[in-house]
Design a protein around this motif. Structure first.
Motif, PDB file in Angstrom:
ATOM      1  N   LEU A 603     -67.156  -1.273  58.170  1.00  0.00           N
ATOM      2  CA  LEU A 603     -65.943  -1.629  57.428  1.00  0.00           C
ATOM      3  C   LEU A 603     -65.807  -0.716  56.218  1.00  0.00           C
ATOM      4  O   LEU A 603     -66.690  -0.687  55.362  1.00  0.00           O
ATOM      5  N   ARG A 604     -64.711   0.018  56.135  1.00  0.00           N
ATOM      6  CA  ARG A 604     -64.478   0.874  54.980  1.00  0.00           C
ATOM      7  C   ARG A 604     -63.771   0.072  53.893  1.00  0.00           C
ATOM      8  O   ARG A 604     -62.789  -0.627  54.153  1.00  0.00           O
ATOM      9  N   VAL A 605     -64.282   0.172  52.679  1.00  0.00           N
ATOM     10  CA  VAL A 605     -63.712  -0.553  51.552  1.00  0.00           C
ATOM     11  C   VAL A 605     -63.481   0.443  50.416  1.00  0.00           C
ATOM     12  O   VAL A 605     -64.393   1.170  50.020  1.00  0.00           O
ATOM     13  N   ASP A 606     -62.271   0.457  49.900  1.00  0.00           N
ATOM     14  CA  ASP A 606     -61.895   1.349  48.801  1.00  0.00           C
ATOM     15  C   ASP A 606     -61.506   0.503  47.596  1.00  0.00           C
ATOM     16  O   ASP A 606     -60.403  -0.053  47.551  1.00  0.00           O
ATOM     17  N   LEU A 607     -62.417   0.374  46.638  1.00  0.00           N
ATOM     18  CA  LEU A 607     -62.099  -0.285  45.372  1.00  0.00           C
ATOM     19  C   LEU A 607     -61.710   0.771  44.345  1.00  0.00           C
ATOM     20  O   LEU A 607     -62.162   1.918  44.401  1.00  0.00           O
ATOM     21  N   ASP A 608     -60.903   0.369  43.385  1.00  0.00           N
ATOM     22  CA  ASP A 608     -60.446   1.284  42.338  1.00  0.00           C
ATOM     23  C   ASP A 608     -60.588   0.626  40.976  1.00  0.00           C
ATOM     24  O   ASP A 608     -60.238  -0.557  40.798  1.00  0.00           O
ATOM     25  N   LEU A 609     -61.076   1.393  40.019  1.00  0.00           N
ATOM     26  CA  LEU A 609     -61.200   0.972  38.626  1.00  0.00           C
ATOM     27  C   LEU A 609     -60.076   1.629  37.839  1.00  0.00           C
ATOM     28  O   LEU A 609     -59.936   2.852  37.846  1.00  0.00           O
ATOM     29  N   SER A 610     -59.275   0.817  37.161  1.00  0.00           N
ATOM     30  CA  SER A 610     -58.114   1.320  36.429  1.00  0.00           C
ATOM     31  C   SER A 610     -58.056   0.678  35.051  1.00  0.00           C
ATOM     32  O   SER A 610     -58.551  -0.432  34.839  1.00  0.00           O
ATOM     33  N   VAL A 611     -57.412   1.378  34.122  1.00  0.00           N
ATOM     34  CA  VAL A 611     -57.181   0.866  32.773  1.00  0.00           C
ATOM     35  C   VAL A 611     -55.711   1.098  32.442  1.00  0.00           C
ATOM     36  O   VAL A 611     -55.241   2.244  32.436  1.00  0.00           O
ATOM     37  N   ALA A 612     -54.989  -0.011  32.188  1.00  0.00           N
ATOM     38  CA  ALA A 612     -53.586   0.078  31.764  1.00  0.00           C
ATOM     39  C   ALA A 612     -53.531  -0.077  30.252  1.00  0.00           C
ATOM     40  O   ALA A 612     -54.166  -0.971  29.683  1.00  0.00           O
ATOM     41  N   LEU A 613     -52.776   0.783  29.584  1.00  0.00           N
ATOM     42  CA  LEU A 613     -52.723   0.844  28.119  1.00  0.00           C
ATOM     43  C   LEU A 613     -51.347   0.390  27.626  1.00  0.00           C
ATOM     44  O   LEU A 613     -50.314   0.755  28.202  1.00  0.00           O
ATOM     45  N   TYR A 614     -51.353  -0.402  26.525  1.00  0.00           N
ATOM     46  CA  TYR A 614     -50.125  -0.944  25.954  1.00  0.00           C
ATOM     47  C   TYR A 614     -50.193  -0.850  24.437  1.00  0.00           C
ATOM     48  O   TYR A 614     -51.284  -0.855  23.851  1.00  0.00           O
ATOM     49  N   ASP A 615     -48.986  -0.803  23.816  1.00  0.00           N
ATOM     50  CA  ASP A 615     -48.962  -0.800  22.353  1.00  0.00           C
ATOM     51  C   ASP A 615     -48.971  -2.230  21.846  1.00  0.00           C
ATOM     52  O   ASP A 615     -49.111  -3.191  22.623  1.00  0.00           O
ATOM     53  N   GLU A 616     -48.797  -2.395  20.524  1.00  0.00           N
ATOM     54  CA  GLU A 616     -48.900  -3.732  19.938  1.00  0.00           C
ATOM     55  C   GLU A 616     -47.774  -4.657  20.368  1.00  0.00           C
ATOM     56  O   GLU A 616     -47.887  -5.881  20.254  1.00  0.00           O
ATOM     57  N   CYS A 617     -46.682  -4.102  20.897  1.00  0.00           N
ATOM     58  CA  CYS A 617     -45.580  -4.922  21.412  1.00  0.00           C
ATOM     59  C   CYS A 617     -45.649  -5.063  22.930  1.00  0.00           C
ATOM     60  O   CYS A 617     -44.681  -5.499  23.564  1.00  0.00           O
ATOM     61  N   TRP A 618     -46.726  -4.667  23.515  1.00  0.00           N
ATOM     62  CA  TRP A 618     -46.976  -4.744  24.943  1.00  0.00           C
ATOM     63  C   TRP A 618     -46.003  -3.869  25.737  1.00  0.00           C
ATOM     64  O   TRP A 618     -45.607  -4.211  26.852  1.00  0.00           O
ATOM     65  N   GLN A 619     -45.673  -2.726  25.138  1.00  0.00           N
ATOM     66  CA  GLN A 619     -44.947  -1.705  25.872  1.00  0.00           C
ATOM     67  C   GLN A 619     -45.962  -0.740  26.487  1.00  0.00           C
ATOM     68  O   GLN A 619     -46.907  -0.319  25.828  1.00  0.00           O
ATOM     69  N   PHE A 620     -45.739  -0.374  27.740  1.00  0.00           N
ATOM     70  CA  PHE A 620     -46.681   0.471  28.471  1.00  0.00           C
ATOM     71  C   PHE A 620     -46.766   1.853  27.823  1.00  0.00           C
ATOM     72  O   PHE A 620     -45.752   2.498  27.557  1.00  0.00           O
ATOM     73  N   THR A 621     -48.009   2.309  27.556  1.00  0.00           N
ATOM     74  CA  THR A 621     -48.207   3.617  26.922  1.00  0.00           C
ATOM     75  C   THR A 621     -48.974   4.600  27.784  1.00  0.00           C
ATOM     76  O   THR A 621     -49.030   5.788  27.449  1.00  0.00           O
ATOM     77  N   GLY A 622     -49.583   4.156  28.847  1.00  0.00           N
ATOM     78  CA  GLY A 622     -50.309   5.111  29.682  1.00  0.00           C
ATOM     79  C   GLY A 622     -51.249   4.428  30.635  1.00  0.00           C
ATOM     80  O   GLY A 622     -51.367   3.196  30.672  1.00  0.00           O
ATOM     81  N   LEU A 623     -51.933   5.250  31.405  1.00  0.00           N
ATOM     82  CA  LEU A 623     -52.773   4.747  32.484  1.00  0.00           C
ATOM     83  C   LEU A 623     -53.905   5.723  32.720  1.00  0.00           C
ATOM     84  O   LEU A 623     -53.725   6.941  32.606  1.00  0.00           O
ATOM     85  N   CYS A 624     -55.072   5.178  33.024  1.00  0.00           N
ATOM     86  CA  CYS A 624     -56.203   5.996  33.447  1.00  0.00           C
ATOM     87  C   CYS A 624     -56.729   5.406  34.743  1.00  0.00           C
ATOM     88  O   CYS A 624     -57.334   4.317  34.736  1.00  0.00           O
ATOM     89  N   ASP A 625     -56.486   6.075  35.849  1.00  0.00           N
ATOM     90  CA  ASP A 625     -56.924   5.581  37.148  1.00  0.00           C
ATOM     91  C   ASP A 625     -57.028   6.755  38.115  1.00  0.00           C
ATOM     92  O   ASP A 625     -57.051   7.921  37.696  1.00  0.00           O
ATOM     93  N   TYR A 626     -57.076   6.463  39.397  1.00  0.00           N
ATOM     94  CA  TYR A 626     -57.256   7.529  40.387  1.00  0.00           C
ATOM     95  C   TYR A 626     -56.057   8.460  40.459  1.00  0.00           C
ATOM     96  O   TYR A 626     -56.166   9.579  40.971  1.00  0.00           O
TER      97      TYR A 626
END
Length: 903
Positions: A603-626
């Motif tokens: 069985l092939r399994v592909d997990l991914d580790l990601s970090v979603a970044l937001y400012d103090e108002c919870w507006q999206f500021t960036g991403l670090c992932d695959y």
């Protein structure tokens, strides 16, 4: 393997009692029968290598434990040492990639082992002098911690002066090595300075204690506490219970308490007895089974499933066969139950009982168990007029179970309880609804917020009538700790119309759902009397056992630890941080997140580790992932994407976060996300865990995964495909431990596409777990301290210790109110903790166990993070957060004489 079909005693469960003692009590067991009369020279040399290996993992042998290990044979030391290192590596998640430095100690130990150990200790002292004394456990600059020459064992100035006064300063009290010139000062050693530069960071060594008994005797001391718990056990506690049952002595039936409050625990224990004794265990089962659901839970535990009867498990479970005498015995136990309650229990879990009926074959014994047979006839909707079994049964048995119509079958066994409650609430009759709900106190307390909402709408500005408040108070005295603390958090917080509310449906994983709540807001004036009644009940329960302490020590930081809830869905972790708690980040500027998994064969399994970044108002500021390996000016860097993890090594992904750079770039929140790219549930993996490390304590040139740097790890389990382990507030340098799973219908293959949903859920989580909206361990510990002692010390967030004493004429309620507000403390400074705690019976509840181990202290201790206090004697009973909450178990009904804060 799915959790629902994992046997409690199979190879997937850790049955090692050594790991149990290390994890729960920070102790190593050395049986007296293994000890030699005198230390062995070869063993002493091997201990140096063990010291070095433990230091690399952030652990330290106390002098008592080291003295015991020195009296083992070389071969036995090799077994104990290897086992200890393997267990520590497993707890830290380092057993996949890291191996002990000296695998063959004490044989063939390199000559530089002593130098390696010495350099490690010098590096620790130069970079962070707040290390614990291996003799007394004291730490800090005021203790004057130094290292002895030439053995390099840590000793404080007080212990060294005491040895000098006694004429014993010529030998190390830990290992007995002759000393050359007392202590050496690390700042005068250039080799140590160079090692410190390579070492970096700040971390205190964690002391390991000695237990001089065999492992079974030492571990069974925890058995009664687990059986007495009244709150659901976490997965780790369930594994511990399975380990204890597997190693329990032959007199297990005699060791059981008169009553096991938690029915899931009772089913697990009874299933263990059934495995041991077969039909001989039926008399014990008959004494302890009092509902049909108990039998169903027993069948689930017997078949290797968790006996929580969660929806959906019946379809996945393969029931294990029973011998004919056992089947007949269980049916006879059910026959002795009240017929109406029997039918109601079967209808409550219909699909599960349909499966269980195929195993029990009730129709084969219809003359012996007529009520059980009739209950299954009703359950299956069989027409008694046409079915042969029905005709045979119905004629000679009249009464409530003789039914001939579908309408009567539908109503059979039901009292209309839910319908009556809903009808009264719809009419605005809260007093009538409370009178009906009083028959089920748990249901009343769980719906208390709803009832007060209805009252606020039906009678605005009107308080609860005295009779209604008395009904609530009487129900509070009978309910379990979980609903009591849940109502406390829901009613004392500030609510607003249309606020977002978070819900956690019951299940094997902690799925979270949020929605806007436009219901009526409960006014503070209406909720305040109920909140006072709950506070009074907490004080009553805390002192109900009559146990008294001479002094209590509390940590103000407990207010940021949420009282455990929904523990059956909590993941196994290195540090048992309750879900929703806020904790400070390590002092360094860089964090390393890690994800490791290993897929099964085929069985092939592909997990991914990601970090979603937001400012103090919870507006999206960036991403670090695959899809985006580098964010900004290398403020976040991903190690690369693995698309499979074949055995035996699996695969590991890392993400490094530079906190200062991320904040400077406009990001405040970092949401850590792990998801299954190809939609394989975590429970199908051979092994999977995630967590974070503090790069400040990682030696230069070390592997990417260093065990000493690990601060937290979480196992990925259950029927889930997306996990949000934590949310990091980089500006405040704190993280919220969430341990949440989210739905992944239709696939969750890109954090970028779901950035809005992730941000909204994270914002809702932080609002939901605000300390004012949840009951905390501070509330639990404060109630215990106020009810059981007149002398309370509180260590503030700034480290200052303040003191409160209860006046001679002061009520417990007023004393608790002063503590709750942290006002009107004693004017004079509190004496040193060592003076106040040593030789006394104490209640100690801390976030960080970094206080010196008191001498000759007894009582109880809770601490979240290990530290020098762990070296305290065995008379200081160790508790978990679940044990603290379980201590609020309901006692006999009572009539309250005062409310909290009143005379």
């Amino acid at each position: 393997m799915p959790r629902a079909i994992t046997a409690p005693f199979d190879s997937d469960v850790d049955l090692d009692l050594g790991s149990f003692l290390l994890r729960r009590r920070g102790a190593v067991c050395v049986a007296p029968r293994d000890l030699l009369p005198e230390p062995d020279p070869w063993t002493t040399r091997g201990l140096v290598a063990l010291d070095a290996d433990l230091a690399r993992r952030g652990f330290l042998l106390t002098s008592q434990l080291r003295s015991a290990l020195a009296r083992l044979s070389p071969t036995r030391l090799a077994e104990v040492g290897d086992g200890l290192l393997v267990r520590i590596d497993h707890l830290l998640g380092a057993d996949r990639e890291h191996v002990p430095l000296f695998r063959r100690f004490p044989d063939a130990v390199p000559d530089h082992a002593q130098l390696f150990w010495t350099r490690q200790i010098r590096a620790f002292l130069l970079n962070q002098p707040r290390q614990p004394c291996s003799h007394c456990g004291r730490r800090g600059a005021e203790a004057g911690i130094g290292a002895l020459a030439p053995c390099a064992h840590l000793l404080c100035a007080g212990c060294f002066d005491g040895l000098t006064a006694d004429g014993r300063a010529e030998w190390c009290p830990t290992c007995g090595t002759p000393l050359s010139a007392g202590t050496y000062l690390p700042e005068d050693n250039r080799i140590g300075q160079r090692a410190a530069l390579e070492f970096g960071g700040e971390q205190a060594l964690r002391p390991l204690r000695l237990i001089t008994a065999d492992q079974v005797t030492a571990a069974m001391g925890e058995f009664d506490r687990l059986l007495a718990r009244r709150t659901p056990l976490s997965p780790q506690d369930r594994d511990d219970l399975a380990a204890l049952l597997a190693h329990a002595p032959a007199d297990l039936p005699q060791r059981l308490p008169v009553r096991i409050p938690l029915r899931e625990v009772k089913a697990t224990v009874l299933a263990a007895l059934l495995r041991r004794g077969g039909a001989d265990a039926l008399p014990v089962l008959a004494e302890r089974i009092d509902t049909a659901t108990d039998v169903l839970r027993l069948l689930w535990a017997w078949s290797g499933a968790e006996p929580d009867l969660l929806p959906g498990t019946a379809r996945r479970l393969r029931l294990r066969g029973l011998s004919r005498p056992v089947r007949r015995g269980l049916l006879e136990i059910m026959e002795g139950l009240h017929p109406t309650a029997l039918v109601e229990d079967l209808r409550r879990h219909r699909s599960a009982w349909l499966r269980a009926g195929e195993l029990l074959h009730p129709y084969e014994h219809r003359r012996r168990v007529p009520n059980v047979t009739a209950a299954f006839v009703v359950l299956r909707g069989t027409d008694l007029r046409t079915h042969e079994v029905g005709r045979e049964f119905a004629e000679p048995h009249a009464g409530p179970l003789r039914v001939v119509s579908a309408g009567e079958r539908t109503r059979l066994g039901f009292t209309g309880f839910p319908g009556r409650v809903e009808a009264l609430l719809a009419a605005g009759d809260t007093e009538g609804a409370l009178r009906v709900l009083a028959h089920r106190p748990g249901e009343l307390v769980r719906r208390l917020h709803h009832v007060l909402r209805v009252h606020a709408t039906a009678a605005p500005g009107t308080p609860l009538a005295p009779g209604a408040l008395d009904t609530v108070t009487a129900a509070l005295a009978r309910v379990a700790p979980g609903p009591l603390l849940g109502a406390y958090g829901a009613l004392r917080g500030t609510r607003t119309a249309g606020e977002r509310r978070l819900y956690f449906p019951r299940g094997t994983v902690s799925l979270a759902h949020a929605r806007e709540d436009h219901g009526a807001v409960v006014p503070a004036a209406l909720a305040r009397p109920v909140v006072l009644a709950i506070e009074t009940e907490l004080l009553r329960r805390s002192g109900a056992d009559g146990e008294r302490y001479e002094v209590a020590l509390l940590d103000e930081g407990l207010a940021e630890l949420v009282a455990p809830f929904a523990e059956r869905a909590a993941a196994r972790t290195l540090v048992c941080v309750p879900r929703g708690s806020r904790q400070p980040l390590p002092a360094g500027e860089r964090l390393r997140l890690f994800l490791h998994w290993m897929q099964p064969e085929g069985l092939r399994v592909d997990l991914d580790l990601s970090v979603a970044l937001y400012d103090e108002c919870w507006q999206f500021t960036g991403l670090c992932d695959y899809t985006n390996l580098v964010h900004g000016d290398r403020a976040a860097v991903h190690s690369g994407d693995y698309v499979s993890a074949p055995p035996p090594n699996g695969a590991t992904e890392f993400v490094d976060l530079d906190l200062a750079r991320l904040v400077a770039g406009g990001s405040r929140y970092a949401v850590v996300i792990v998801f299954s790219y190809n939609d394989v549930a975590f429970e199908q993996l051979t092994d999977a865990f995630t967590g974070f490390m503090d790069l400040g304590v990682t030696p230069s040139g070390s592997p990417h995964f260093h065990p000493r740097s690990v601060r937290q790890r979480l196992d990925l389990v259950g029927d889930a495909k997306v996990c949000v382990p934590m949310i990091v507030d980089m500006a405040a340098r704190r993280y919220t431990w969430t341990d949440l799973n989210t739905g992944a219908d239709g696939g969750f293959h890109s954090v970028y596409r779901h950035q809005a949903e992730v941000g909204a859920l994270s914002r809702d989580v932080l609002a939901h777990f605000a300390p004012e909206n949840r009951a905390t361990l501070w509330d639990v510990a404060l109630a215990r301290a106020a009810a059981c002692t007149d002398d309370v010390l509180v260590r503030g967030l700034d480290g200052r210790v303040r003191r409160w004493r209860r006046g001679a004429e002061e009520s417990v309620g007023r004393f608790a109110a002063r503590l709750r507000a942290l006002r009107d403390e004693e004017p004079e400074p509190a004496p040193a903790l060592s003076e106040l705690l040593s030789g006394r019976r104490a209640f100690i509840s801390l976030v960080d166990g970094d206080v010196p181990a008191p001498e000759q202290v007894s009582g109880t201790l809770y601490r979240l993070y290990p530290g020098p206090v762990d070296a305290a004697p065995e008379d200081l009973e160790r508790l978990t957060a679940g044990d603290l909450v379980a201590g609020l178990a309901p006692g006999p009904p009572h009539v309250p004489v005062m409310r909290a804060g009143a005379d």
